[in-house]
Design a protein around this motif. Structure first.
Motif, PDB file in Angstrom:
ATOM      1  N   LEU A   1      52.257  37.656  -9.517  1.00 35.58           N
ATOM      2  CA  LEU A   1      51.706  37.751  -8.141  1.00 35.58           C
ATOM      3  C   LEU A   1      50.706  36.974  -8.023  1.00 35.58           C
ATOM      4  O   LEU A   1      49.935  36.301  -9.197  1.00 35.58           O
ATOM      5  CB  LEU A   1      51.348  39.009  -7.899  1.00 35.58           C
ATOM      6  CG  LEU A   1      52.613  40.134  -8.145  1.00 35.58           C
ATOM      7  CD1 LEU A   1      52.039  41.562  -8.162  1.00 35.58           C
ATOM      8  CD2 LEU A   1      53.479  40.083  -7.064  1.00 35.58           C
ATOM      9  N   PRO A   2      50.141  36.508  -6.991  1.00 39.32           N
ATOM     10  CA  PRO A   2      48.832  35.683  -6.805  1.00 39.32           C
ATOM     11  C   PRO A   2      47.916  36.250  -7.465  1.00 39.32           C
ATOM     12  O   PRO A   2      47.309  37.233  -7.273  1.00 39.32           O
ATOM     13  CB  PRO A   2      48.561  35.811  -5.232  1.00 39.32           C
ATOM     14  CG  PRO A   2      49.883  36.002  -4.778  1.00 39.32           C
ATOM     15  CD  PRO A   2      50.829  36.916  -5.567  1.00 39.32           C
ATOM     16  N   GLY A   3      47.172  35.539  -8.343  1.00 37.71           N
ATOM     17  CA  GLY A   3      45.987  35.853  -9.144  1.00 37.71           C
ATOM     18  C   GLY A   3      46.269  36.867 -10.528  1.00 37.71           C
ATOM     19  O   GLY A   3      45.819  37.269 -11.314  1.00 37.71           O
ATOM     20  N   LYS A   4      47.472  37.251 -10.760  1.00 38.12           N
ATOM     21  CA  LYS A   4      47.787  38.024 -11.934  1.00 38.12           C
ATOM     22  C   LYS A   4      49.570  38.041 -12.378  1.00 38.12           C
ATOM     23  O   LYS A   4      50.165  37.890 -11.518  1.00 38.12           O
ATOM     24  CB  LYS A   4      47.506  39.427 -11.741  1.00 38.12           C
ATOM     25  CG  LYS A   4      48.082  40.020 -10.620  1.00 38.12           C
ATOM     26  CD  LYS A   4      47.856  41.528 -10.406  1.00 38.12           C
ATOM     27  CE  LYS A   4      48.780  42.199  -9.307  1.00 38.12           C
ATOM     28  NZ  LYS A   4      48.323  43.692  -9.281  1.00 38.12           N
ATOM     29  N   ARG A   5      49.541  38.472 -13.646  1.00 41.06           N
ATOM     30  CA  ARG A   5      50.990  39.012 -13.948  1.00 41.06           C
ATOM     31  C   ARG A   5      50.858  40.483 -14.036  1.00 41.06           C
ATOM     32  O   ARG A   5      50.011  40.925 -14.785  1.00 41.06           O
ATOM     33  CB  ARG A   5      51.373  38.351 -15.221  1.00 41.06           C
ATOM     34  CG  ARG A   5      52.891  38.615 -15.748  1.00 41.06           C
ATOM     35  CD  ARG A   5      53.117  37.527 -16.710  1.00 41.06           C
ATOM     36  NE  ARG A   5      54.476  37.601 -17.377  1.00 41.06           N
ATOM     37  CZ  ARG A   5      55.444  37.323 -16.678  1.00 41.06           C
ATOM     38  NH1 ARG A   5      55.537  36.477 -15.541  1.00 41.06           N
ATOM     39  NH2 ARG A   5      56.923  37.489 -17.002  1.00 41.06           N
ATOM     40  N   ALA A   6      51.869  41.030 -13.232  1.00 41.81           N
ATOM     41  CA  ALA A   6      51.889  42.409 -13.067  1.00 41.81           C
ATOM     42  C   ALA A   6      52.891  43.172 -13.822  1.00 41.81           C
ATOM     43  O   ALA A   6      54.006  42.555 -14.002  1.00 41.81           O
ATOM     44  CB  ALA A   6      51.854  42.691 -11.402  1.00 41.81           C
ATOM     45  N   ALA A   7      52.833  44.464 -14.009  1.00 39.78           N
ATOM     46  CA  ALA A   7      53.836  45.370 -14.622  1.00 39.78           C
ATOM     47  C   ALA A   7      54.450  46.240 -13.223  1.00 39.78           C
ATOM     48  O   ALA A   7      53.757  46.935 -12.545  1.00 39.78           O
ATOM     49  CB  ALA A   7      53.357  46.420 -15.536  1.00 39.78           C
TER      50      ALA A   7
END
Length: 256
Positions: free
Chosen positions: A238-244
């Protein structure tokens, strides 16, 4: 980009990725004498266009009391949890932003929500949630009469997040932060996440799943979602991060 979650958490920006972007204008907007309106001079047919700008306070009232994409969230009422009576109360910008701003400036929260700084930054973020015909409702979480957390309940299937996973109609999403350090690291986040996810499923029969996307670096948040009956589905960028990507399924709510 500003946030997704919790405990200290963060969430996706709510810009409309389906938008084609602003059109070029040679004259730009002009203030209308009618108040609350701007006049755009960039219409391709050479005619002015009026844009109605409603105050955030009105949009907050509408989000909480009218049947938008999330229904009448303000009427969902309280639920009983092991921690006490809990309810979601739609944010009133002028009254509630100072408290939310204080929470956003807690270093544990700021690391993920990225909204630390002047009050205006928090206020702009909260006001932005009211745009989109009620598809996102920012709320205070009130436990036994005391505001102690900030939530964003949104239609995940109408959000840019839907481009990053196999969304289903009526999927709901949540972002959360627990405000004060005294309420963290003692299982309260898991209790409230389970309560709110089940509240959404109870109040929205068409919704079969509640989703969340905590930052993978925020291991306390990921653990809290797992303890609340969410399952890990995938990693998503996601914009600005890798998410769970976390999902709580209606059909598994009595199992997990």
């Amino acid at each position: 980009m500003p946030p997704t979650e919790v405990i200290a958490g963060t969430g996706p920006a709510f810009a409309d990725l389906n938008s084609a972007g602003p059109r070029e204008s040679t004259a730009g907007p002009r203030t209308s004498p009618f108040g609350g309106l701007t006049v755009e001079d960039d219409d391709p047919d050479g005619e002015d266009t009026l844009n109605l700008e409603l105050p955030a306070e009105f949009l907050a009232l509408r989000a909480g009391t009218t049947a938008g994409p999330l229904g009448r969230l303000a009427a969902w009422g309280p639920v009983t949890t092991p921690a006490g009576a809990f309810r979601l109360v739609p944010v009133r910008v002028d009254q509630d932003v100072p408290l939310i701003h204080r929470w956003m400036n807690d270093p544990a929260v700021a690391d993920f929500w990225e909204l630390a700084g002047p009050r205006r930054r928090t206020e702009d973020h909260v006001r932005a949630q009211f745009h989109g015909d009620g598809r996102c409702v920012p709320c205070l979480g009130v436990l036994d009469g005391t505001p102690m957390s900030y939530w964003e309940v949104y239609r995940a299937d109408l959000d840019p997040l839907a481009r990053r996973y196999p969304a289903r109609p009526h999927d709901a999403g949540i972002h959360l932060l627990v405000g004060d350090a005294a309420n963290r690291a003692r299982g309260l986040g898991s209790v409230l996440l389970r309560a709110v996810a089940d509240l959404i499923l109870d109040r929205r029969p068409a919704c079969t799943r509640v989703v969340a996307e905590p930052d993978l670096r925020n291991t306390p948040s990921v653990a809290a979602f797992l303890s609340a009956g969410f399952r890990f589905e995938a990693e998503v960028d996601l914009p600005g991060k890798r998410a769970a990507l976390m999902i709580r399924d209606r059909v598994l709510r009595d199992v997990l």
